[in-house]
Each structure stands twice: as C-alpha cells, then as structure tokens.
Scaffold this active site. Sequence first.
Site, PDB file in Angstrom:
ATOM      1  N   HIS A   3       0.758  -1.229   0.223  1.00 37.13           N
ATOM      2  CA  HIS A   3      -0.345  -0.114   0.032  1.00 37.13           C
ATOM      3  C   HIS A   3       0.688   1.290   0.144  1.00 37.13           C
ATOM      4  O   HIS A   3       1.990   1.565  -0.252  1.00 37.13           O
ATOM      5  CB  HIS A   3      -0.520   0.134   1.224  1.00 37.13           C
ATOM      6  CG  HIS A   3      -0.167   0.052   2.032  1.00 37.13           C
ATOM      7  ND1 HIS A   3       0.409   0.930   2.618  1.00 37.13           N
ATOM      8  CD2 HIS A   3       0.114  -0.716   3.207  1.00 37.13           C
ATOM      9  CE1 HIS A   3       1.232   0.733   4.099  1.00 37.13           C
ATOM     10  NE2 HIS A   3       1.241  -0.421   4.439  1.00 37.13           N
ATOM     11  N   ARG A  54      -6.100   0.776   4.719  1.00 32.62           N
ATOM     12  CA  ARG A  54      -4.771   1.937   3.579  1.00 32.62           C
ATOM     13  C   ARG A  54      -4.307   0.808   2.308  1.00 32.62           C
ATOM     14  O   ARG A  54      -3.746   1.233   1.170  1.00 32.62           O
ATOM     15  CB  ARG A  54      -2.950   1.653   4.843  1.00 32.62           C
ATOM     16  CG  ARG A  54      -2.947   0.872   5.252  1.00 32.62           C
ATOM     17  CD  ARG A  54      -2.265   0.526   6.385  1.00 32.62           C
ATOM     18  NE  ARG A  54      -1.518  -0.111   7.091  1.00 32.62           N
ATOM     19  CZ  ARG A  54      -1.716  -0.574   8.106  1.00 32.62           C
ATOM     20  NH1 ARG A  54      -2.849  -0.414   8.874  1.00 32.62           N
ATOM     21  NH2 ARG A  54      -1.364  -1.723   8.692  1.00 32.62           N
ATOM     22  N   GLU A  81      -1.530  -7.035   7.825  1.00 33.06           N
ATOM     23  CA  GLU A  81      -0.147  -6.697   7.933  1.00 33.06           C
ATOM     24  C   GLU A  81       0.307  -7.253   9.272  1.00 33.06           C
ATOM     25  O   GLU A  81      -0.910  -8.089  10.098  1.00 33.06           O
ATOM     26  CB  GLU A  81       0.327  -4.752   8.303  1.00 33.06           C
ATOM     27  CG  GLU A  81       1.690  -4.602   8.683  1.00 33.06           C
ATOM     28  CD  GLU A  81       2.875  -5.022   8.497  1.00 33.06           C
ATOM     29  OE1 GLU A  81       3.265  -6.530   8.141  1.00 33.06           O
ATOM     30  OE2 GLU A  81       3.237  -4.123   7.234  1.00 33.06           O
ATOM     31  N   HIS A 176      -0.051  -5.703   2.987  1.00 32.68           N
ATOM     32  CA  HIS A 176       1.402  -5.012   3.676  1.00 32.68           C
ATOM     33  C   HIS A 176       2.479  -5.964   3.906  1.00 32.68           C
ATOM     34  O   HIS A 176       3.009  -6.777   3.032  1.00 32.68           O
ATOM     35  CB  HIS A 176       0.731  -4.864   4.800  1.00 32.68           C
ATOM     36  CG  HIS A 176      -0.872  -4.591   4.576  1.00 32.68           C
ATOM     37  ND1 HIS A 176      -0.940  -3.554   5.612  1.00 32.68           N
ATOM     38  CD2 HIS A 176      -1.937  -5.499   4.658  1.00 32.68           C
ATOM     39  CE1 HIS A 176      -2.279  -3.279   5.235  1.00 32.68           C
ATOM     40  NE2 HIS A 176      -3.245  -4.378   4.948  1.00 32.68           N
TER      41      HIS A 176
END
Length: 246
Positions: A3, A54, A81, A176
Amino acid sequence: MRHGKTEWSSQNRFAGWADAPLSAAGVQEAHGAGRSLAATGLEFDLYCTSYLSRAVKTLEIILEELDQPEAQIERSWRLNERHYGALQGFNRAKMALQHGNDQVAAWRRSFTAEPPPLPDGDPRLPALDPLYAGIDPALLPRSESLEQAAARVAPWWRDFLAPRLSQGRNALVVAHTSSIRGLVREIEGLSGEEAAEFRIATALPVIYTLDTELKVTDKQELIAGWSSRLRKFINRHKPGTRISWI
C-alpha cells in the site's frame, strides 16, 4: 504491491492491524502505481487485498487508474499486516526508550521474535473488532513474529490464490510488508533468513510471471519516475537489525 505511505509512518508509529489511513503522499503514490500498471498493458481479472483501509484504498485508486472502478475486490484478513501486539499504535523511538533498542530491534527484525501480546480485554484485540466478527477468534492474533505473520498467508496462497493462478487468471494483490513477505516466501520458496531480509517499498509493483506449475519464470519491479526510484533506494538502504526506530 505494498500500500501507499500512511499518516502513521510519518509519525513513526507501529501500525500493524490498526487502521492507519493513507497520507496525501500515499494517495499520490497509489495513483502513480496505477498509472504505471496501466501503461504496461497488463490485464487483471482478480483483485485482492486485506481488511485494512490503507491497502483497500490503495487498490481502489489503482482500479480507477486501470479504468476498472467497479471491479470486484476479494478481501482476506490473512493479507493483513503483521500484528504488533502491545506495541501497536505507539511511537517506535519511545518504545525503544522504554524496552531498550536491542529488544525492540529484535521484535521488529528477527524472524522469530514476538512482541508482547495484547492482554484480555484490550480494545485493540481483533477478536473485539466487528470487522472480524465472522472469523474464528482462535485464529486472530494478539501479537505476531515475522514468521507467524508469513505463515498466516500460506493457507491463503494454497487454498485461494494458487488454484486461480493455475486456471490462468492474472491477479493484482495489494497488501502489506509482512503479508507480502509470506506470499513471496511461498512463490519463491525463501528460507526463514531470506524472508526476514525481504523488503518492499510503498506502492512499487513487483510483477511475477509464473509457468503452469507456478514456478517463477520472470520477476521485475515496475519503477517509473524519480519518486519510485527514490522509494526503492531508501527502502533498500534502511538500517538492518541494530536500529529499532527507523
């Protein structure tokens, strides 16, 4: 692709599963990545991302640039993440002062070190977040090492993505660092040490070409313009295991 840059990155905070929003710079990075992908002429028929905004927002911006704003997006919590446990939300430098630089550096960079887990009742627990209401709470982490975060992605690769790639589909995955590390570990067959050294700059697409047995036949980073070159340079030259707050 990872991202775009977030507001928390400029504040040097541990994000993990917290929903840190894209910064203005991150939005620009996402548009640039989308334009770069559009210029390649690649056509995708599968778009995947995590539960975190995100990554979702980055993918939505890319879809605008690809003239596919209505495309269906497949979301999976397994692409989130790494969960930073009790460190999540805090400034990295302050955590280094509190716990010691060497300890925080180990939590961040070692493949097997796990940050302190969230205690029962902590509002940051994924099991208390309505976003994950449909997921077995036993599967949701309180903290993760790099190894655990990478391993979390393996079933998604095995059960979801790999079968679809075998059918000849082209996938765009926006996630991520840690989940991409797990994905790359599966694709390239990386060792734990090699996976720990893996890095990827924000909004810099990496394109894999796979054969019918899903073996890598080509890999390239899609670098276009000075901004992506600078992000790659900075990402590749970050300090290794000794400095915890960078």
